[in-house]
Design a protein around this motif. Structure first.
Motif, PDB file in Angstrom:
ATOM      1  N   MET A  77       1.001  -1.256  -0.012  1.00 18.47           N
ATOM      2  CA  MET A  77       0.120   0.002   0.126  1.00 18.47           C
ATOM      3  C   MET A  77       0.889   1.476  -0.102  1.00 18.47           C
ATOM      4  N   ALA A  78       0.402   2.265  -0.931  1.00 19.67           N
ATOM      5  CA  ALA A  78       1.120   3.282  -0.779  1.00 19.67           C
ATOM      6  C   ALA A  78       1.221   4.288   0.437  1.00 19.67           C
ATOM      7  N   LYS A  79       2.326   5.252   0.586  1.00 14.55           N
ATOM      8  CA  LYS A  79       2.224   6.056   1.676  1.00 14.55           C
ATOM      9  C   LYS A  79       1.430   7.243   1.247  1.00 14.55           C
ATOM     10  N   ASN A  80       0.799   8.113   2.291  1.00 16.56           N
ATOM     11  CA  ASN A  80       0.087   9.058   1.962  1.00 16.56           C
ATOM     12  C   ASN A  80       0.275  10.256   0.941  1.00 16.56           C
ATOM     13  N   ASP A  81       1.746  10.068   1.116  1.00 20.53           N
ATOM     14  CA  ASP A  81       2.264  11.376   0.107  1.00 20.53           C
ATOM     15  C   ASP A  81       2.750  10.670  -1.164  1.00 20.53           C
ATOM     16  N   ASP A  82       2.455   9.454  -1.437  1.00 22.17           N
ATOM     17  CA  ASP A  82       2.780   8.948  -2.742  1.00 22.17           C
ATOM     18  C   ASP A  82       1.678   9.395  -3.675  1.00 22.17           C
ATOM     19  N   SER A  83       2.086   9.779  -4.958  1.00 17.46           N
ATOM     20  CA  SER A  83       1.122   9.882  -6.067  1.00 17.46           C
ATOM     21  C   SER A  83       1.482   9.282  -7.416  1.00 17.46           C
ATOM     22  N   PHE A  84       0.458   9.024  -7.969  1.00 12.98           N
ATOM     23  CA  PHE A  84       0.554   8.200  -9.277  1.00 12.98           C
ATOM     24  C   PHE A  84      -0.296   8.645 -10.349  1.00 12.98           C
ATOM     25  N   PHE A  85       0.312   8.451 -11.573  1.00 15.22           N
ATOM     26  CA  PHE A  85      -0.281   8.646 -12.724  1.00 15.22           C
ATOM     27  C   PHE A  85      -0.915   7.128 -13.249  1.00 15.22           C
ATOM     28  N   LYS A  86      -2.271   7.041 -13.503  1.00 14.93           N
ATOM     29  CA  LYS A  86      -2.511   5.529 -14.013  1.00 14.93           C
ATOM     30  C   LYS A  86      -3.116   5.763 -15.387  1.00 14.93           C
ATOM     31  N   PHE A  87      -2.321   5.310 -16.391  1.00 18.75           N
ATOM     32  CA  PHE A  87      -2.671   5.482 -17.740  1.00 18.75           C
ATOM     33  C   PHE A  87      -3.808   4.198 -18.017  1.00 18.75           C
ATOM     34  N   VAL A  88      -4.955   4.852 -18.583  1.00 19.66           N
ATOM     35  CA  VAL A  88      -5.830   3.774 -18.766  1.00 19.66           C
ATOM     36  C   VAL A  88      -6.664   4.203 -20.083  1.00 19.66           C
ATOM     37  N   ALA A  89      -7.543   3.515 -20.871  1.00 22.05           N
ATOM     38  CA  ALA A  89      -8.213   3.753 -21.899  1.00 22.05           C
ATOM     39  C   ALA A  89      -9.748   3.253 -21.634  1.00 22.05           C
ATOM     40  N   SER A  90     -10.775   3.845 -22.274  1.00 24.39           N
ATOM     41  CA  SER A  90     -12.129   3.670 -21.935  1.00 24.39           C
ATOM     42  C   SER A  90     -12.459   2.173 -22.611  1.00 24.39           C
ATOM     43  N   TRP A  91     -11.836   1.826 -23.601  1.00 30.19           N
ATOM     44  CA  TRP A  91     -12.066   0.455 -24.395  1.00 30.19           C
ATOM     45  C   TRP A  91     -11.361  -0.669 -23.648  1.00 30.19           C
ATOM     46  N   CYS A  92     -10.327  -0.342 -22.832  1.00 25.13           N
ATOM     47  CA  CYS A  92      -9.515  -1.517 -22.495  1.00 25.13           C
ATOM     48  C   CYS A  92     -10.158  -2.352 -21.324  1.00 25.13           C
ATOM     49  N   PRO A  93     -10.377  -3.672 -21.621  1.00 30.27           N
ATOM     50  CA  PRO A  93     -11.100  -4.569 -20.714  1.00 30.27           C
ATOM     51  C   PRO A  93     -10.187  -4.606 -19.399  1.00 30.27           C
ATOM     52  N   ALA A  94      -8.781  -4.794 -19.233  1.00 32.98           N
ATOM     53  CA  ALA A  94      -8.299  -4.572 -17.942  1.00 32.98           C
ATOM     54  C   ALA A  94      -8.371  -3.370 -17.334  1.00 32.98           C
ATOM     55  N   CYS A  95      -8.484  -2.184 -18.093  1.00 30.04           N
ATOM     56  CA  CYS A  95      -8.457  -0.883 -17.455  1.00 30.04           C
ATOM     57  C   CYS A  95     -10.014  -1.106 -16.804  1.00 30.04           C
ATOM     58  N   LYS A  96     -10.958  -1.309 -17.517  1.00 26.65           N
ATOM     59  CA  LYS A  96     -12.460  -1.092 -17.083  1.00 26.65           C
ATOM     60  C   LYS A  96     -12.657  -2.085 -15.880  1.00 26.65           C
ATOM     61  N   LYS A  97     -11.765  -3.193 -15.651  1.00 25.48           N
ATOM     62  CA  LYS A  97     -11.980  -3.841 -14.115  1.00 25.48           C
ATOM     63  C   LYS A  97     -11.145  -3.245 -13.216  1.00 25.48           C
ATOM     64  N   GLN A  98     -10.285  -2.314 -13.486  1.00 24.80           N
ATOM     65  CA  GLN A  98      -9.536  -1.416 -12.484  1.00 24.80           C
ATOM     66  C   GLN A  98     -10.373  -0.228 -11.992  1.00 24.80           C
ATOM     67  N   LEU A  99     -11.310   0.109 -13.075  1.00 25.79           N
ATOM     68  CA  LEU A  99     -12.127   1.598 -12.986  1.00 25.79           C
ATOM     69  C   LEU A  99     -13.507   1.341 -12.288  1.00 25.79           C
ATOM     70  N   ILE A 100     -13.758   0.059 -11.925  1.00 25.58           N
ATOM     71  CA  ILE A 100     -15.261  -0.046 -11.270  1.00 25.58           C
ATOM     72  C   ILE A 100     -15.208   0.625  -9.952  1.00 25.58           C
ATOM     73  N   PRO A 101     -16.232   1.281  -9.566  1.00 24.09           N
ATOM     74  CA  PRO A 101     -16.392   2.001  -8.431  1.00 24.09           C
ATOM     75  C   PRO A 101     -15.757   1.232  -7.009  1.00 24.09           C
ATOM     76  N   GLU A 102     -15.848   0.080  -7.060  1.00 29.85           N
ATOM     77  CA  GLU A 102     -15.575  -0.689  -5.763  1.00 29.85           C
ATOM     78  C   GLU A 102     -13.959  -0.495  -5.739  1.00 29.85           C
ATOM     79  N   LYS A 103     -13.401  -0.879  -6.746  1.00 29.45           N
ATOM     80  CA  LYS A 103     -11.788  -0.883  -6.998  1.00 29.45           C
ATOM     81  C   LYS A 103     -11.193   0.555  -6.650  1.00 29.45           C
ATOM     82  N   ILE A 104     -11.920   1.502  -7.209  1.00 26.59           N
ATOM     83  CA  ILE A 104     -11.404   2.819  -7.156  1.00 26.59           C
ATOM     84  C   ILE A 104     -11.742   3.454  -5.500  1.00 26.59           C
ATOM     85  N   LYS A 105     -12.918   3.081  -4.966  1.00 24.91           N
ATOM     86  CA  LYS A 105     -13.144   3.246  -3.499  1.00 24.91           C
ATOM     87  C   LYS A 105     -11.978   2.683  -2.543  1.00 24.91           C
ATOM     88  N   SER A 106     -11.404   1.647  -2.738  1.00 19.17           N
ATOM     89  CA  SER A 106     -10.541   0.732  -2.229  1.00 19.17           C
ATOM     90  C   SER A 106      -9.298   0.900  -2.378  1.00 19.17           C
TER      91      SER A 106
END
Length: 88
Positions: A1-30
């Motif tokens: 798990m990242a420290k609170n001061d770590d920041s990230f760019f997550k490169f994603v695409a709207s058509w990408c199946p693997a991206c869509k799995k990471q972009l569901i509300p439950e994944k983003i909330k957690s």
């Protein structure tokens, strides 16, 4: 798990199946909240398609459209999803 001061760019695409799995509300909330989601002209994505996708998925934020893929080129992103730690 990242420290609170770590920041990230997550490169994603709207058509990408693997991206869509990471972009569901439950994944983003957690997930660490220090992510900036980077979309671009990847494959069939266009700014209009990404805007529509983000309107349908308002939980994906903050989101940025890298119109000229400058960040993608700078970080040498070859495929999505791809995550870059931008500070330590």
């Amino acid at each position: 798990m990242a420290k609170n001061d770590d920041s990230f760019f997550k490169f994603v695409a709207s058509w990408c199946p693997a991206c869509k799995k990471q972009l569901i509300p439950e994944k983003i909330k957690s997930a660490d909240k220090n992510y900036i989601y980077i979309f671009g002209n990847y494959g069939p994505d266009s700014k209009e398609k990404v805007i529509k996708f983000l309107k349908e998925n308002p939980h994906i934020k903050p989101a940025y459209f890298d119109n000229e893929n400058i960040l993608r080129k700078h970080f040498n992103v070859k495929k999505v999803p791809f995550t870059v730690k931008i500070n330590e």
